[in-house]
Enzyme design. Structure first.
Site, PDB file in Angstrom:
ATOM      1  N   GLU A  78      42.031  47.563  46.594  1.00 48.68           N
ATOM      2  CA  GLU A  78      41.710  48.986  46.517  1.00 48.68           C
ATOM      3  C   GLU A  78      40.241  49.131  46.912  1.00 48.68           C
ATOM      4  OE1 GLU A  78      39.771  50.699  43.858  1.00 48.68           O
ATOM      5  OE2 GLU A  78      40.608  52.722  43.867  1.00 48.68           O
ATOM      6  N   ASP A 128      40.943  46.458  41.686  1.00 52.29           N
ATOM      7  CA  ASP A 128      40.109  47.665  41.696  1.00 52.29           C
ATOM      8  C   ASP A 128      38.762  47.366  42.348  1.00 52.29           C
ATOM      9  OD1 ASP A 128      39.945  50.443  40.333  1.00 52.29           O
ATOM     10  OD2 ASP A 128      38.057  49.471  39.737  1.00 52.29           O
TER      11      ASP A 128
END
Lengths: 688, 688
Positions: free
Chosen positions: B444, B415
């Site tokens: 990401e 993330d």
């Protein structure tokens, strides 16, 4: 923020302190110092700030970028870090071994940063990009946003004070005093006044004076070779001195060349280039038209260098004395010209070095000397030295250059450099330019593209090109586009000769006077460097049948000419050179844009010099046999103008002024006047 | 040829002997070992042979090229020298610290050379190009030409003998015996027989066995990261385990996820990705739709990681036990799937590390914890650690990965990696992959292009992309073209998610079922990696008004769904994934060509896998609201066929076969069936 975990990441990484601007030399800190296998281990904390895609750069800095004095070097790089940190960046640069200087970089767009370095002196300039996280700048940015949003900023005030105190602790001298004073002021006020003090320029400047950036990263060191203007802008005229006698049949001399200078100056040339002027060997001498048998009185090829009269540092006796040579140098200077000499590493079998330095030459198992060859062909008038036979050969060749430099020569045209070792040229050019930075080397390497470019990378100032064989609109567009693209644009300076003693192009052989006008206009306007070999101005083109060579080539015999012969193009050449002198857009092959002219026989292009709003538009009818006409587009979009706008035009060949209104215009070019040159700028009022 | 003048040129240059294949390690010999300032001094004699423009190469070897097992690495370089020397070249390569291997390179065209390295094992492969002057090969070439021209070759015979004798003197063992035998044979014959012996393959091979090349040059060392196939080809399905309960309102568990596996397998997905499954903090927990006030029973965002129940190495108690987790891993494997976990470096204020490791977190001057912020916004449910606060933090984070790897996980979706230090990821990925080479990291990072690419360079296996926001023909063509161009193609593996819990694209919000079909077809055929977030298969798209977020986002609440809801596109997704499984052309985003379809609403492209003669042609109607039709070109030229030729076609969606004759064809695509996929190859007979 405490110390970075340097120890675990890479025990050998320099500490953050060592990365300050006053730390070790850039070489030691280059990102490339890490071996590739380091990529599989830990990364240096400095790599938190990424520096990528530096421009200009040739082969990642392995070779120097080329520029000339007076130009700016625009340095760009992609610079970014993780997160939302505020960054600062600078170009560090130095000339030779001078101390390092800094120029701040500014962000342009999309993580691209830029700085401008004015280049004021000749020599090798080193530069690298430094980038870092600007903690105080980030604090100011974030706090200003919170201030604008009306948030309470008590804690931010304390954070800012801590940053000031941190910088103050690292500082010394005036910087320390300034920060101490700021802290005293800060403690004397409260609330908004504290924030105002922290966000003021004075606080930022005081912190920056300490150089308190974090995670300082450096790019590889790049180099720029800064040379004088003649490296990239000059008009050359080539002649054989032995043909310059006013008396038919008499061998010409350097004094005869002096007599030609006013004529050459009047045409606007500023470099006078002579093929080898050294003693010519008699062993296996070639006769007229390259005949293997020689007739009495045949002068031989000047490229068969060396006779009992001397070698590369001597003059062919019939040309004159060293005193005559110096007189020619001086006279040329008086006529606004400088001399270019030919340097050909090939010896006649009579060259004195064969006796003085037999160890520099290869002998075959049967004891005979090894002649130059291109199997199965053998060249028995030429012997090449073995560059790896003996150390002293390299110095010996270098000393020939130094000898002629001592006589006032600063430009050398090097014959076939691609057939001699690349490391030799790299060493030689660096060695000579360190001694005499004015020295210019033109590579005559009509070879494959990659070796041709490599010679430019290793130091050749200028290069002969494929221009002579590029005749069609597509060919010329493709070639100029290639020469204008990075990285070629940054290291390769094309020299557009329209002909040479070796190249009598079919286009000139068959196109008559219009062909000479066409090629002169193309060379003189498409390249900062162009040249003609004498005879071109009187449209000489008689070939050896079916060959690109001249009939009765001057390489093997005297060729006295009437330079005022009817049909000559002297006036046109003089006009082209006169325009080149005053139009900055014609000082380089760079800055060209090809525009739409709806006729495949008309090449139509614009040239613009950096920082100039006006531009030249040039159209050339490439068909020497027929008039050609077409619609063409004037590039209103270059100034952001609509298609209905107008340009003010000056026809530079005929001197009259007019206006073009609207994007589409028409032209017609006759073979007798096959080109047009217009200087354009936006008209004051936009046409309706 | 005597010794090269090494001493004068560069006292520190390695001797020629040291440059033999058995010399020092490539790292020590890299051309980059010379500092840039060496360019102004002498050059190494090894630079007589130029090696330029190696491909593949990422930032000149600073970062590794990416490939997967079973692929070939095609290595190319420009290789040339001065003069007319014969050259030979090879790629030297090794896996990890293994011994070096060699693969010969062959010239292709215009000084470009090539070799093919099959990649058989995971890990970091190092390679470099070695090139040298092949003196014996040059002798053979030249002598053969002279022989053909009928020249006398007595002296050449002696020169050849000398070369053999020279090699023999350097040789040992079997090579020496072979050369001695050749010399004996040579001396026993005369004339043409001697020449025949010298030109025979046996003589060349005997000399090459000694490795008697001259002026050996080496490129910089490059690296290739060889990974398993799932690195570049996989189909992902994302779900929130807590929504998988069959009982409305009940919090789902890992056991509930097991029950979903058959459904997901039937759709053809092979990676099951779950957002964080760790304990969720209660401090400042967000309510439904990201509300700052929480209602009783609101489960909170799984990205607010950490509670008294544990941190990143624990499971959220309501999801189940570690035993349940291992059961899920096993069940997934049984269904042909593997798990991907989320790794988010962000802690709720309740994360155990805040108490266990207070030194990893920054406190403000007032003693409060520093929350995540994007000024003026502050995120009070999230605390970020300070990566440069303490060495142990990096190891602590790394150990979380190792913990889940121990539980059988090999894929991690990371993330927001761009908001954490780049050197941390570079170190982490290298460290983990050295321990477990199967590990895959998906970045990401919805950030600016250059940081997005940098994360891929420093080691992320795969990357989320801008695909979600590329909807028009021009946008998709430009983006795929960029991803297919070097160097991006060599280090960046795009993962085309059609939606995520954070991204509910306007195209899906407004386009209805056809929009879902269009985006699924684009992602599944344009990229080797694609994924959907659950709800996509039933065309869920209700947004927060005016936002790209989902209404009632699963990030803040349970969302139980009827996956068999009317209007679902389960059948179509399953068909796309089934085609992906069997069509090699769909295993990568590479190998795409965009062809002419004369309608701006129809994207039409070809995909070809290396070594396959057939190709897929794919057409997608980008307009979810209207049928679109057009003429389009079938790319007969890809097989060198004339415009009148024919292709055999298989419609892969409907299974029928037919023939297209002639270049121009027509198509029509309805919103209800907005794409076509054809497999084509040349028809056996060319149509008249």
């Amino acid at each position: 923020m405490k110390a970075a975990p340097v120890a675990r990441l890479d025990p050998d990484a320099p500490s953050l302190d060592a990365l300050s601007p006053d730390g070790p030399s850039p070489d030691a800190l280059s990102q490339d110092a890490a071996s590739p296998s380091a990529l599989t281990k830990a990364a240096s904390p400095a790599q938190r700030v990424a520096i990528e895609a530096i421009s200009p750069s040739v082969d990642n800095g392995r070779f120097a970028v080329k520029r000339t004095i007076g130009e700016s070097l625009i340095v760009e790089a992609d610079i970014f870090a993780d997160g939302h940190e505020q960054l600062s960046a600078a170009v560090e640069w130095r000339l030779g071994a001078d101390k390092w200087n800094r120029v701040a970089m500014a962000p342009v767009v999309n993580d691209r940063w830029r700085a401008n370095l004015p280049l004021k002196s000749q020599g090798i300039v080193q530069f690298r990009v430094e980038a870092q996280i600007d903690s105080y700048g980030g604090f100011v940015r974030d706090t200003a946003r919170k201030l604008e949003a009306g948030l309470a900023l008590n804690v931010e005030a304390q954070e800012g004070r801590a940053l000031l105190a941190q910088a103050q602790a690292q500082a010394s001298g005036a910087a320390k005093s300034a920060l101490s004073a700021l802290l005293t002021k800060f403690d004397a006020v409260t609330g908004e006044a504290q924030i105002a003090l922290l966000l003021a320029d004075a606080a930022k400047e005081a912190v920056y004076a300490v150089g308190a950036g974090k995670f300082v990263a450096h790019s590889d060191v790049q180099e720029v070779r800064v040379e004088r203007q003649a490296a990239s802008f000059a008009s050359w005229y080539e002649l054989f001195p032995r043909s310059q006698s006013a008396t038919p049949g008499r061998h010409g001399s350097l004094r005869d060349v002096i007599a030609q200078l006013p004529r050459i100056q009047a045409m606007g040339f500023d470099v006078l280039y002579m093929p080898p002027i050294h003693p010519i060997g008699t062993a296996n001498r070639k006769g007229a038209n390259n005949a293997l048998t020689v007739r009495p009185g045949d002068p031989g090829s000047p490229y068969a260098i060396g006779s009992p009269a001397g070698g590369h540092d001597a003059l062919h006796p019939e040309l004159g004395s060293l005193e005559d040579f110096r007189a020619l140098v001086a006279a040329a200077r008086d006529h606004g010209m400088e001399l270019a000499l030919d340097f050909a590493v090939q010896m006649s079998p009579d060259h004195p070095w064969l006796k003085q330095h037999p160890e520099w030459f290869t002998r075959r198992p049967d004891g005979t000397i090894k002649y130059a060859e291109n199997p199965p062909k053998k060249y028995e008038d030429i012997v090449n030295p073995d560059f790896y036979a003996d150390d002293a050969l390299w110095n010996g060749l270098r000393d020939i250059f130094l000898h002629w430099i001592d006589q006032g020569v600063r430009i050398f045209r090097v014959d076939n450099p691609h057939t001699k070792p690349l490391p030799f040229w790299q060493w030689l050019i660096a060695d000579i330019q360190a001694k005499q930075p004015d020295t210019i080397f033109l590579a005559e390497a009509f070879t494959r593209p990659k070796p041709m470019y490599r010679l430019a990378k290793i130091g050749f100032t200028q290069s002969y090109t494929y221009f002579t064989w590029r005749n069609t609109k597509q060919e010329l567009t493709d070639y100029l586009t290639e020469l204008n693209a990075a990285p070629v644009r940054d290291f390769f300076r094309p020299h557009f000769f329209v002909n040479t003693p070796d190249i009598n192009p079919p286009f000139l052989q068959t196109g008559g006077r219009p062909a000479f006008l066409i090629r002169a206009a193309l060379a003189a306007t498409l390249s900062g460097l162009w040249g003609i070999y004498s005879g071109f101005e009187i449209c000489e083109a008689a070939p050896l049948p079916g060959r690109e060579e001249y009939q009765d080539s001057e390489k093997y015999q005297l060729r006295q000419r009437n330079y005022a012969a009817p049909g000559n193009i002297v006036r046109e050449i003089a006009q082209l050179n006169a325009l080149r002198a005053v139009e900055p857009a014609l000082h380089s092959h760079l800055g060209v844009s090809f525009y739409n002219a709806f006729n495949d026989n008309i090449l139509y292009y614009g040239k613009a010099a950096p920082g100039h709003d006006e531009r030249l538009l040039i159209a050339v009818n490439l068909d020497p046999h027929h008039a050609q006409a077409c619609d063409f587009e004037i590039p209103l979009w270059e100034w952001g103008l609509p298609d209905t706008a107008a340009l003010q035009v000056e026809d530079l060949l005929h001197g009259y002024h007019f206006t073009w209104s609207g994007k589409l215009q028409t032209m017609r070019l006759e073979p007798a006047a096959p080109y047009a040159i217009w200087r354009v700028r936006p008209a004051r009022k936009v046409a309706s």
